[in-house]
Design a protein around this motif. Structure first.
Motif, PDB file in Angstrom:
ATOM      1  N   VAL A  84       0.410  -0.925  -0.114  1.00 14.26           N
ATOM      2  CA  VAL A  84      -0.111  -0.011  -0.188  1.00 14.26           C
ATOM      3  C   VAL A  84       0.970   1.149   0.351  1.00 14.26           C
ATOM      4  O   VAL A  84       0.318   2.141  -0.816  1.00 14.26           O
ATOM      5  CB  VAL A  84      -0.994   0.023   1.159  1.00 14.26           C
ATOM      6  CG1 VAL A  84      -1.707   1.075   1.410  1.00 14.26           C
ATOM      7  CG2 VAL A  84      -1.809  -0.957   0.867  1.00 14.26           C
ATOM      8  N   THR A  85       1.825   1.355   1.313  1.00 15.96           N
ATOM      9  CA  THR A  85       2.244   2.626   1.118  1.00 15.96           C
ATOM     10  C   THR A  85       4.120   2.255   0.745  1.00 15.96           C
ATOM     11  O   THR A  85       4.164   4.077  -0.120  1.00 15.96           O
ATOM     12  CB  THR A  85       2.909   2.630   2.472  1.00 15.96           C
ATOM     13  OG1 THR A  85       3.586   1.270   2.305  1.00 15.96           O
ATOM     14  CG2 THR A  85       2.518   2.842   3.696  1.00 15.96           C
ATOM     15  N   GLY A  86       4.066   1.275  -0.085  1.00 15.94           N
ATOM     16  CA  GLY A  86       5.509   1.407  -0.705  1.00 15.94           C
ATOM     17  C   GLY A  86       6.721   1.055  -0.414  1.00 15.94           C
ATOM     18  O   GLY A  86       8.111   1.554  -0.985  1.00 15.94           O
ATOM     19  N   ASP A  87       6.245   1.182   0.856  1.00 17.06           N
ATOM     20  CA  ASP A  87       7.609   1.491   2.142  1.00 17.06           C
ATOM     21  C   ASP A  87       8.676   0.322   2.341  1.00 17.06           C
ATOM     22  O   ASP A  87       7.632  -0.530   2.837  1.00 17.06           O
ATOM     23  CB  ASP A  87       7.638   2.024   3.181  1.00 17.06           C
ATOM     24  CG  ASP A  87       8.459   2.505   4.058  1.00 17.06           C
ATOM     25  OD1 ASP A  87       9.503   2.229   3.832  1.00 17.06           O
ATOM     26  OD2 ASP A  87       8.157   3.059   5.486  1.00 17.06           O
ATOM     27  N   LYS A  88       9.049   0.066   1.459  1.00 18.49           N
ATOM     28  CA  LYS A  88       9.594  -2.018   2.354  1.00 18.49           C
ATOM     29  C   LYS A  88      10.758  -1.722   3.416  1.00 18.49           C
ATOM     30  O   LYS A  88      11.827  -2.658   3.493  1.00 18.49           O
ATOM     31  CB  LYS A  88      10.844  -2.417   1.263  1.00 18.49           C
ATOM     32  CG  LYS A  88       9.719  -2.408   0.118  1.00 18.49           C
ATOM     33  CD  LYS A  88       9.907  -3.341  -1.203  1.00 18.49           C
ATOM     34  CE  LYS A  88       9.340  -3.454  -2.332  1.00 18.49           C
ATOM     35  NZ  LYS A  88       9.735  -3.880  -3.829  1.00 18.49           N
ATOM     36  N   SER A  89      10.702  -0.416   4.013  1.00 16.83           N
ATOM     37  CA  SER A  89      12.299  -0.416   5.163  1.00 16.83           C
ATOM     38  C   SER A  89      11.966  -0.918   6.487  1.00 16.83           C
ATOM     39  O   SER A  89      10.533  -0.870   6.759  1.00 16.83           O
ATOM     40  CB  SER A  89      12.214   0.800   5.349  1.00 16.83           C
ATOM     41  OG  SER A  89      11.804   1.608   5.283  1.00 16.83           O
TER      42      SER A  89
END
Length: 311
Positions: A84-89
């Motif tokens: 959803v957010t594209g944040d893979k961290s």
């Protein structure tokens, strides 16, 4: 336990690295997660509500369903959020925490499946003594042993893992935090943590697997000695669901942790990992309900009971 001071504070979980399929993957894994939670909670509710299911086999099944509800929740919510957010961290602390609970629950599941195979062994091979041997006290002790064994196994690994220093790179080519991908990013000596992971992993996977196979060898021998075909079919039907689950779970574990990881097999290892992380919590309730007459009858009675109360 404190993690050693590292220049890297976050990892990047690359996942399946298919940005153009983000919506499709989110939808797929959201359906899998929803079905897993509903299926396992339904098993728990049916066993609790139906007195006919208050037997050792279903006691272990409730433990397994509770475990798998937690098991899949250590991985999929984080994965869904990244779609959803594209944040893979993910922070080092977050990665360590995810691996700790995932490893603990995976190891516990191995032991629980072994205990369930022992229950089937007693039911088929020692049927005359089954009720007296597999009593409530022994069921509780076997389940508790499974949970404690899983906890101890992974605590040993994490004790070594938190001592590592991470200086870069920070990309983990996986969809969740596992011990070997994390250790491979460390700039300190990883010999001890990999040795600990191998030894405790062999105990956490190998020992339950051998116990399970031993139980089924005895079961197979006993069933083949039966003269009645009807008795053979009945004996096989009582353990067919569990044998299907065991084969599905252990085979995928062995493919990931025994087959050497090469560049060509790296993507296959990710796919194989799905078969012991994401798929079992969804598939197991289906297997136990569709192939188990008692569960189907309990479900039908529960539906009739509550539907009549609303009419």
């Amino acid at each position: 336990m404190e993690i050693n001071q590292s220049s890297v504070t976050t990892f990047i979980l690359l996942g399946f690295n298919l940005p153009q399929m983000g919506i499709l993957l989110f939808t797929l894994f959201f359906i899998i997660y929803s079905l897993s939670i509903m299926g396992n909670l339904l098993i728990v509710l049916l066993v609790v509500a139906d007195q006919h299911l208050h037997t050792p086999m279903y006691f272990f099944l409730v433990n397994l369903s509770c475990l798998e509800t937690c098991y899949i929740s250590t991985i999929l919510p984080r994965m869904l959020a990244s779609f959803v957010t594209g944040d893979k961290s993910i922070s080092i602390y977050g990665c360590m925490t995810q691996y700790y609970f995932f490893g603990f629950l995976a190891s516990t599941e191995c032991y629980l499946l072994a205990m369930m195979s022992y229950d089937r062994y007693l039911a088929i091979c020692k049927s005359l003594h089954y009720t007296s041997v597999m009593n409530g006290k022994l069921c509780f002790q076997l389940a508790l042993t499974s949970w404690i064994s899983g906890l101890l196994t992974n605590t040993i690994i994490i004790a070594f893992l938190v001592q590592l220093t991470f200086c870069g790179p920070s990309e983990i080519d996986h969809f969740f935090c596992d011990v070997y991908p994390m250790a491979n990013l460390s700039c300190s000596n990883t010999h001890l943590v990999k040795l600990a992971a191998f030894v405790t992993g062999s105990m956490g996977i190998g020992t339950p697997f051998l116990l399970t196979m031993t139980s089924y060898i005895y079961i197979l021998y006993t069933v083949l000695q039966m003269k009645s075909k009807t008795a053979q079919q009945k004996a096989f039907s009582t353990c067919s669901s569990h044998l299907t689950v065991v084969s599905f779970f252990f085979l995928s574990l062995l493919l990931v942790y025994v087959v050497p990881e090469t560049e060509k097999l790296k993507e296959l290892h990710k796919i194989f990992s799905l078969f012991y992380t994401v798929m079992p919590p969804m598939v197991n309730p289906i297997i136990y309900s569709l192939r188990n007459r008692e569960v189907k009858e309990a479900f039908s009675k529960t539906v009739r009971k509550y539907s009549s109360s609303f009419l």
